[in-house]
Design an enzyme around this catalytic site. Sequence first.
Site, PDB file in Angstrom:
ATOM      1  N   TYR A   1      -1.438  -0.283  10.442  1.00  0.00           N
ATOM      2  CA  TYR A   1      -1.622  -0.624   9.203  1.00  0.00           C
ATOM      3  C   TYR A   1      -0.594  -0.174   8.409  1.00  0.00           C
ATOM      4  O   TYR A   1       0.223  -0.999   7.556  1.00  0.00           O
ATOM      5  CB  TYR A   1      -3.165  -0.217   8.537  1.00  0.00           C
ATOM      6  CG  TYR A   1      -3.296  -0.638   7.200  1.00  0.00           C
ATOM      7  CD1 TYR A   1      -3.582  -1.798   6.900  1.00  0.00           C
ATOM      8  CD2 TYR A   1      -3.109   0.034   6.128  1.00  0.00           C
ATOM      9  CE1 TYR A   1      -4.119  -2.201   5.731  1.00  0.00           C
ATOM     10  CE2 TYR A   1      -3.542   0.011   4.845  1.00  0.00           C
ATOM     11  CZ  TYR A   1      -3.988  -1.430   4.489  1.00  0.00           C
ATOM     12  OH  TYR A   1      -4.224  -1.886   3.413  1.00  0.00           O
TER      13      TYR A   1
ATOM     14  N   SER B   1       0.840  -1.202  -0.071  1.00  0.00           N
ATOM     15  CA  SER B   1      -0.075  -0.063  -0.088  1.00  0.00           C
ATOM     16  C   SER B   1       0.962   1.146   0.024  1.00  0.00           C
ATOM     17  O   SER B   1       2.066   1.191   0.324  1.00  0.00           O
ATOM     18  CB  SER B   1      -0.760  -0.039   1.256  1.00  0.00           C
ATOM     19  OG  SER B   1      -1.372   1.146   1.438  1.00  0.00           O
TER      20      SER B   1
END
Length: 298
Positions: free
Chosen positions: A140, A127
């Site tokens: 995250y 990501s």
Amino acid sequence: MAPLVWLITGCSSGFGAQLVHSAVARGDKVIETGRNAATKLKHLEGTGAAIVDLDVSLPEADVKRIVDEAVKIYGKIDVLVNNAGYGINDDYRKLFNVNVFGALSVTRAVLPYMRAQQSGTIAFVGSMYAWWAPALLSVYGAAKGALRAIAESLAAEVAPFNIRAIDFEPGFFKTPLTDMAKIAQYAPTAQPVDAYAGHRAAMGGLAQALIGNERGDVKKGVELMVDVIRGEGSASGRKIPQRLPIGEDAVRVVEGTCKNALKVIDVWRDDVVGTTDRDGFEGEKDYEAIVKGPDAQV
């Protein structure tokens, strides 16, 4: 090109499900995996892909046993895509167990087969948050940052065996990860800390503005990933990089982070270069190759 055999984790929806469709459409063979596969992967039964029940968060020995059985389906694995992952969750240990340790378990199970056949590609779906973790997304972002580091080191480790490793770093794409129902389902259950009410309100507003207006199209993003892995389309003739942002927003994040890092170095260069050297240090010798910048592999 002879058909490749793919093993893809986390195929229930989003990038995982589209990877199954895109790889099969190229004439490749696919082993699609996921938790509770009998129900969660039922919608993919018509693709022609083999279905294997695999929870990547299981103990590593169990993951290896399942992967060993999966390899027997086609006799080899040419491409591993570590896609399984959790998004927002207050159980940060579980998030790391799936996003990072699960990916490591599957990778370690597949690598012996790739080393034996002297070929293969290991891909991680990371990501842009690996480069930029805003408020309330630290864990995250840390997990995705870990995948970025793993892919970079792994690429160097497995290159002598003609194996490649890459971390794809998508920006915002319309997937169940940004679906409000999913977000609510996995929202933190712990009592919120009042001191961070401002952060929560700001991030909630951003989420509401984003949902339904994500820039990225999953099919287009996945087709690019498959091109890179297969060396086709715009990737034809190019060397596979260790990391690749997917989407204009991801590119902006990476560029901005790198530019900011260089600005910090420029401001602090005179204070951090040479001022901390050990007295009597005679300069870098044999380990000079380690501390230089990494190969961009473009």
